[in-house]
Design a protein around this motif. Sequence first.
Motif, PDB file in Angstrom:
ATOM      1  N   ALA A 228      27.273 -33.065 -19.487  1.00  0.00           N
ATOM      2  CA  ALA A 228      25.983 -33.632 -19.892  1.00  0.00           C
ATOM      3  C   ALA A 228      25.315 -34.350 -18.722  1.00  0.00           C
ATOM      4  N   LEU A 229      26.099 -35.057 -17.913  1.00  0.00           N
ATOM      5  CA  LEU A 229      25.531 -35.719 -16.731  1.00  0.00           C
ATOM      6  C   LEU A 229      25.020 -34.703 -15.722  1.00  0.00           C
ATOM      7  N   MET A 230      25.730 -33.575 -15.580  1.00  0.00           N
ATOM      8  CA  MET A 230      25.265 -32.536 -14.656  1.00  0.00           C
ATOM      9  C   MET A 230      23.900 -32.011 -15.093  1.00  0.00           C
ATOM     10  N   SER A 231      23.740 -31.805 -16.391  1.00  0.00           N
ATOM     11  CA  SER A 231      22.463 -31.286 -16.877  1.00  0.00           C
ATOM     12  C   SER A 231      21.352 -32.316 -16.782  1.00  0.00           C
TER      13      SER A 231
ATOM     14  N   ALA B 285      30.460 -24.311 -13.202  1.00  0.00           N
ATOM     15  CA  ALA B 285      30.864 -25.717 -13.186  1.00  0.00           C
ATOM     16  C   ALA B 285      30.828 -26.347 -14.571  1.00  0.00           C
ATOM     17  N   HIS B 286      29.886 -25.953 -15.399  1.00  0.00           N
ATOM     18  CA  HIS B 286      29.774 -26.557 -16.731  1.00  0.00           C
ATOM     19  C   HIS B 286      31.008 -26.339 -17.602  1.00  0.00           C
ATOM     20  N   PRO B 287      31.523 -25.115 -17.735  1.00  0.00           N
ATOM     21  CA  PRO B 287      32.717 -24.950 -18.581  1.00  0.00           C
ATOM     22  C   PRO B 287      33.965 -25.626 -18.017  1.00  0.00           C
ATOM     23  N   ALA B 288      34.027 -25.797 -16.702  1.00  0.00           N
ATOM     24  CA  ALA B 288      35.199 -26.416 -16.094  1.00  0.00           C
ATOM     25  C   ALA B 288      35.186 -27.941 -16.213  1.00  0.00           C
ATOM     26  N   ALA B 289      34.027 -28.513 -16.441  1.00  0.00           N
ATOM     27  CA  ALA B 289      33.906 -29.977 -16.485  1.00  0.00           C
ATOM     28  C   ALA B 289      34.126 -30.494 -17.908  1.00  0.00           C
ATOM     29  N   PRO B 290      34.590 -31.740 -18.016  1.00  0.00           N
ATOM     30  CA  PRO B 290      34.657 -32.365 -19.349  1.00  0.00           C
ATOM     31  C   PRO B 290      33.243 -32.500 -19.937  1.00  0.00           C
ATOM     32  N   SER B 291      33.162 -32.658 -21.234  1.00  0.00           N
ATOM     33  CA  SER B 291      31.860 -32.646 -21.915  1.00  0.00           C
ATOM     34  C   SER B 291      30.916 -33.734 -21.414  1.00  0.00           C
ATOM     35  N   HIS B 292      31.418 -34.944 -21.203  1.00  0.00           N
ATOM     36  CA  HIS B 292      30.528 -36.006 -20.747  1.00  0.00           C
ATOM     37  C   HIS B 292      30.042 -35.750 -19.323  1.00  0.00           C
TER      38      HIS B 292
ATOM     39  N   THR C 145      27.254 -16.823 -25.314  1.00  0.00           N
ATOM     40  CA  THR C 145      27.921 -17.259 -26.542  1.00  0.00           C
ATOM     41  C   THR C 145      28.717 -18.551 -26.328  1.00  0.00           C
ATOM     42  N   ASP C 146      29.117 -18.838 -25.097  1.00  0.00           N
ATOM     43  CA  ASP C 146      29.822 -20.079 -24.797  1.00  0.00           C
ATOM     44  C   ASP C 146      28.812 -21.211 -24.710  1.00  0.00           C
ATOM     45  N   LEU C 147      29.087 -22.286 -25.442  1.00  0.00           N
ATOM     46  CA  LEU C 147      28.109 -23.373 -25.552  1.00  0.00           C
ATOM     47  C   LEU C 147      27.859 -24.095 -24.229  1.00  0.00           C
ATOM     48  N   LYS C 148      28.905 -24.304 -23.436  1.00  0.00           N
ATOM     49  CA  LYS C 148      28.704 -25.004 -22.161  1.00  0.00           C
ATOM     50  C   LYS C 148      27.954 -24.138 -21.152  1.00  0.00           C
ATOM     51  N   ARG C 149      28.220 -22.845 -21.131  1.00  0.00           N
ATOM     52  CA  ARG C 149      27.455 -21.955 -20.247  1.00  0.00           C
ATOM     53  C   ARG C 149      26.008 -21.855 -20.721  1.00  0.00           C
ATOM     54  N   LEU C 150      25.796 -21.914 -22.037  1.00  0.00           N
ATOM     55  CA  LEU C 150      24.439 -21.945 -22.579  1.00  0.00           C
ATOM     56  C   LEU C 150      23.698 -23.184 -22.097  1.00  0.00           C
ATOM     57  N   LEU C 151      24.385 -24.320 -22.078  1.00  0.00           N
ATOM     58  CA  LEU C 151      23.788 -25.550 -21.559  1.00  0.00           C
ATOM     59  C   LEU C 151      23.445 -25.407 -20.078  1.00  0.00           C
ATOM     60  N   ALA C 152      24.310 -24.736 -19.326  1.00  0.00           N
ATOM     61  CA  ALA C 152      24.052 -24.529 -17.895  1.00  0.00           C
ATOM     62  C   ALA C 152      22.817 -23.664 -17.691  1.00  0.00           C
TER      63      ALA C 152
END
Length: 131
Positions: A48-51, A38-45, A100-107
């Motif tokens: 951040a709300l998901m996290s 879900a993180h890579p598919a969502a817009p950045s803002h 290595t993907d930043l959004k998946r790293l955040l997830a």
Amino acid sequence: MRAASHTPYQAMLVLILFLIGAGSKAGLVPLHVWLPLAHPAAPSHVSALMSGVMTKVAVYGFIRVVFDLLGQPTWPASVLVLFMGGMTAVMGILYAMMETDLKRLLAYSTIENVGVIFAGLGLAMAFQARA
């Protein structure tokens, strides 16, 4: 509901069902598979709300149900929550280290943070069960 008496089996069933529900929303390890997708598919803002918010709402609901409505926690229930939280923290950080993907790293970092929170809640339940 607070004044109602619960048998230990009823309390354990409610805990397990709520752990499945809140755990899937928060991202506990057996139920975490949706979060890195879900993180890579969502817009950045939204990511951040998901996290920051969405996963923690499930933690808040878990705290309210376990510590407020179910009464005194039992030792096996606390071990279950502690084990799931510990496994989530370890698996989340191991996956995050390889990403290595930043959004998946955040997830995966979010999954690890939720694991640490649930491990702390398991310890709190254990201390309350022994008090």
